[in-house]
Design a protein around this motif. Structure first.
Motif, PDB file in Angstrom:
ATOM      1  N   ASN A  93       0.803  -1.233   0.000  1.00  0.00           N
ATOM      2  CA  ASN A  93       0.000   0.000   0.000  1.00  0.00           C
ATOM      3  C   ASN A  93       0.835   1.282   0.000  1.00  0.00           C
ATOM      4  O   ASN A  93       0.370   2.319  -0.481  1.00  0.00           O
ATOM      5  N   LYS A  94       2.052   1.234   0.521  1.00  0.00           N
ATOM      6  CA  LYS A  94       2.807   2.486   0.665  1.00  0.00           C
ATOM      7  C   LYS A  94       3.156   3.124  -0.672  1.00  0.00           C
ATOM      8  O   LYS A  94       3.311   4.335  -0.760  1.00  0.00           O
ATOM      9  N   ASN A 113       7.642  -1.513   6.432  1.00  0.00           N
ATOM     10  CA  ASN A 113       7.405  -1.593   4.987  1.00  0.00           C
ATOM     11  C   ASN A 113       7.446  -0.202   4.373  1.00  0.00           C
ATOM     12  O   ASN A 113       7.857  -0.039   3.221  1.00  0.00           O
ATOM     13  N   SER A 135       1.325   8.998   5.782  1.00  0.00           N
ATOM     14  CA  SER A 135      -0.068   9.419   5.954  1.00  0.00           C
ATOM     15  C   SER A 135      -0.245  10.913   6.186  1.00  0.00           C
ATOM     16  O   SER A 135      -0.715  11.351   7.237  1.00  0.00           O
ATOM     17  N   PRO A 144      -6.324  -3.777   7.159  1.00  0.00           N
ATOM     18  CA  PRO A 144      -5.627  -3.431   8.400  1.00  0.00           C
ATOM     19  C   PRO A 144      -5.489  -1.920   8.543  1.00  0.00           C
ATOM     20  O   PRO A 144      -5.454  -1.202   7.541  1.00  0.00           O
ATOM     21  N   GLY A 188      -3.117   1.024  10.364  1.00  0.00           N
ATOM     22  CA  GLY A 188      -1.957   1.473  11.128  1.00  0.00           C
ATOM     23  C   GLY A 188      -2.054   2.972  11.342  1.00  0.00           C
ATOM     24  O   GLY A 188      -2.738   3.449  12.245  1.00  0.00           O
ATOM     25  N   ALA A 210      -3.594   4.841   9.384  1.00  0.00           N
ATOM     26  CA  ALA A 210      -4.949   5.139   8.882  1.00  0.00           C
ATOM     27  C   ALA A 210      -5.003   5.926   7.571  1.00  0.00           C
ATOM     28  O   ALA A 210      -6.072   6.351   7.147  1.00  0.00           O
ATOM     29  N   GLY A 211      -3.864   6.073   6.908  1.00  0.00           N
ATOM     30  CA  GLY A 211      -3.879   6.761   5.615  1.00  0.00           C
ATOM     31  C   GLY A 211      -4.659   5.978   4.568  1.00  0.00           C
ATOM     32  O   GLY A 211      -5.408   6.555   3.768  1.00  0.00           O
ATOM     33  N   THR A 220      -2.714  -5.337   1.531  1.00  0.00           N
ATOM     34  CA  THR A 220      -1.831  -4.156   1.588  1.00  0.00           C
ATOM     35  C   THR A 220      -0.346  -4.521   1.626  1.00  0.00           C
ATOM     36  O   THR A 220       0.506  -3.632   1.643  1.00  0.00           O
ATOM     37  N   LEU A 221      -0.061  -5.826   1.653  1.00  0.00           N
ATOM     38  CA  LEU A 221       1.323  -6.286   1.842  1.00  0.00           C
ATOM     39  C   LEU A 221       2.024  -6.562   0.512  1.00  0.00           C
ATOM     40  O   LEU A 221       1.462  -7.233  -0.355  1.00  0.00           O
TER      41      LEU A 221
HETATM   42  C1  LIG Z   1       1.631   0.260   6.515  1.00  0.00           C
HETATM   43  C2  LIG Z   1       0.836  -0.950   6.296  1.00  0.00           C
HETATM   44  C3  LIG Z   1      -0.537  -0.982   6.610  1.00  0.00           C
HETATM   45  C4  LIG Z   1      -1.238   0.155   7.283  1.00  0.00           C
HETATM   46  O1  LIG Z   1      -1.550   1.218   6.425  1.00  0.00           O
HETATM   47  P1  LIG Z   1      -1.898   2.631   7.033  1.00  0.00           P
HETATM   48  O2  LIG Z   1      -2.202   3.475   5.882  1.00  0.00           O
HETATM   49  O3  LIG Z   1      -0.696   3.072   7.823  1.00  0.00           O
HETATM   50  O4  LIG Z   1      -3.076   2.446   7.961  1.00  0.00           O
HETATM   51  C5  LIG Z   1      -1.235  -2.132   6.326  1.00  0.00           C
HETATM   52  N1  LIG Z   1      -0.634  -3.204   5.800  1.00  0.00           N
HETATM   53  C6  LIG Z   1       0.680  -3.234   5.513  1.00  0.00           C
HETATM   54  C7  LIG Z   1       1.271  -4.481   4.952  1.00  0.00           C
HETATM   55  C8  LIG Z   1       1.457  -2.101   5.744  1.00  0.00           C
HETATM   56  O5  LIG Z   1       2.773  -2.127   5.456  1.00  0.00           O
END
Ligand SMILES: *Cc1c(COP(=O)(O)O)cnc(C)c1O
Length: 365
Positions: free
Chosen positions: A57-58, A86, A165, A198, A200, A202-203, A329-330
């Motif tokens: 996701n990043k 990540n 974020s 998931p 983290g 929250a972005g 998101t991974l």
């Molecule tokens: C960073 C991350 C998240 C969380 O995303 P946010 O936008 O920070 O909430 C979820 N899954 C993975 C694998 C991540 O690396």
């Protein structure tokens, strides 16, 4: 062209952007998992495949964040994370593609195999690492580091917040929501009732929430908390939502005024376990289950916790007549050959512990 730019052409002129991703990411049905959990249907949005050689996701956020750094002519980018971050790794990898260097300001976490891999791949990017014992010293040190790098290069490093974020980074997930809407319109999947992901910093959540509202999608987002409550509070999420909407409205008056209520966020807190980066039994079970039946790899810090919530709901019969989307998101690309022969001893001393101490007991991933 990005769906966001198609919908708001002015944004393609007013927003900084650099293409890093292969979009759209695929949406795939998970027939076997759906059958076993007795869902109407289950799909995965494969954001593990956003970009090579390191997706997840990043990178959607970095298309805008590094777009800005690039537009400013920056040579260096400074960002934050935990040892196995990540986000810090994605920043280092994609900075490298653009001829920039990254400075990772890191804090300690629970040990896991993926921490070792991420650190070695980060080392390969020739980025700089600094490690601090707590938030306070991290913050002080980042001022010192930006100044030190300014003296060295006569350019300020561009600072990217944790998880990427900021409103500009979140814009990547507003676009992702519009991308999903196009896939629904093309009948690649029906409009989901529920979307699990998931949470983290929250972005990802905030971008999707805004994008769903703009696209007129009624799908309900189910964010699974994987960080401690004080790290991302309800107030912080509301603030990020409203700052992102204001930011986009400042970039184009066409962008709608939107408002959200904290009561509607529906963040699930009960899958966190002992805290951020502490694997849980339910998560490990979910990861083993999904890799066996669908060959999809989850991680214990983020995605396994989110998927275990989905599994629980399915097993409790709550999803019987529902179309469910799991937003992955991974990173899904294997970079093990890239890190062959890398020696952890070339990392700063405080990071050696991740290679010399055991991984968590539940780390079978
Ligand atoms: C960073 C991350 C998240 C969380 O995303 P946010 O936008 O920070 O909430 C979820 N899954 C993975 C694998 C991540 O690396």
């Amino acid at each position: 062209m990005l769906p966001l730019f198609e919908m708001f052409p002015e944004l393609s002129r007013s927003l900084p952007y650099v293409r890093l991703c292969e979009l759209p990411t695929p949406v795939l049905p998970l027939h076997t998992a759906a059958e076993k959990l007795e869902l109407e249907s289950l799909y995965i949005k494969q954001d593990g495949l956003t970009a090579r050689p390191f997706g997840g996701n990043k990178v959607r956020k970095l298309e805008f964040l590094l777009g800005e750094a690039n537009a400013r002519g920056a040579k260096e980018v400074l960002t934050y994370g935990y040892a196995g971050s990540n986000h810090a790794l994605a920043t280092a990898v994609h900075c490298g593609r653009l001829g920039m260097k990254s400075i990772s300001m890191l804090m300690h976490q629970e040990n896991a195999r993926y921490v070792r891999q991420n650190l070695l791949f980060g080392l390969k990017q020739a980025g700089e690492f600094h490690v601090y014992p707590d938030k306070h010293s991290l913050f002080r040190a980042s001022k010192y580091q930006t100044f030190r790098h300014f003296l060295k290069t006569l350019k300020m490093p561009v600072v990217i917040p944790p998880g990427g974020s900021s409103p500009l980074g979140v814009t990547g997930y507003v676009n992702a929501a519009l991308e999903l809407k196009q896939q629904i319109d093309k009948k690649e999947l029906p409009e989901p009732d529920l979307v699990y992901l998931p949470m983290g910093t929250a972005g990802t959540l905030c971008g999707l929430k805004i994008g769903f509202a703009v696209a007129g999608l009624k799908s309900q987002l189910i964010p699974i908390r994987v960080v401690d409550h004080s790290f991302t509070t309800g107030t912080m999420i509301m603030d990020l939502l409203s700052r992102t909407v204001s930011f986009l409205r400042s970039m184009t008056p066409e962008f709608p005024e939107l408002s959200f209520s904290e009561a509607q966020l529906g963040v699930r807190d009960q899958y966190l376990g002992k805290g951020y980066t502490h694997f849980t039994e339910a998560g490990t079970e979910a990861a083993l289950w999904l890799s066996e039946i669908e060959n999809i790899m989850l991680d214990g810090t983020y995605t396994a916790k989110a998927f275990s919530a989905l599994m629980d709901d399915g097993r409790q019969g709550k999803l019987k007549d529902k179309t469910v989307l799991y937003w992955h998101t991974l990173n899904a690309f294997d970079f093990s050959t890239d890190i062959k022969g890398m020696d952890y001893k070339n990392l700063p001393r405080p990071l050696h512990r991740y290679f010399e101490q055991d991984v968590q007991q539940l780390d079978v991933l």
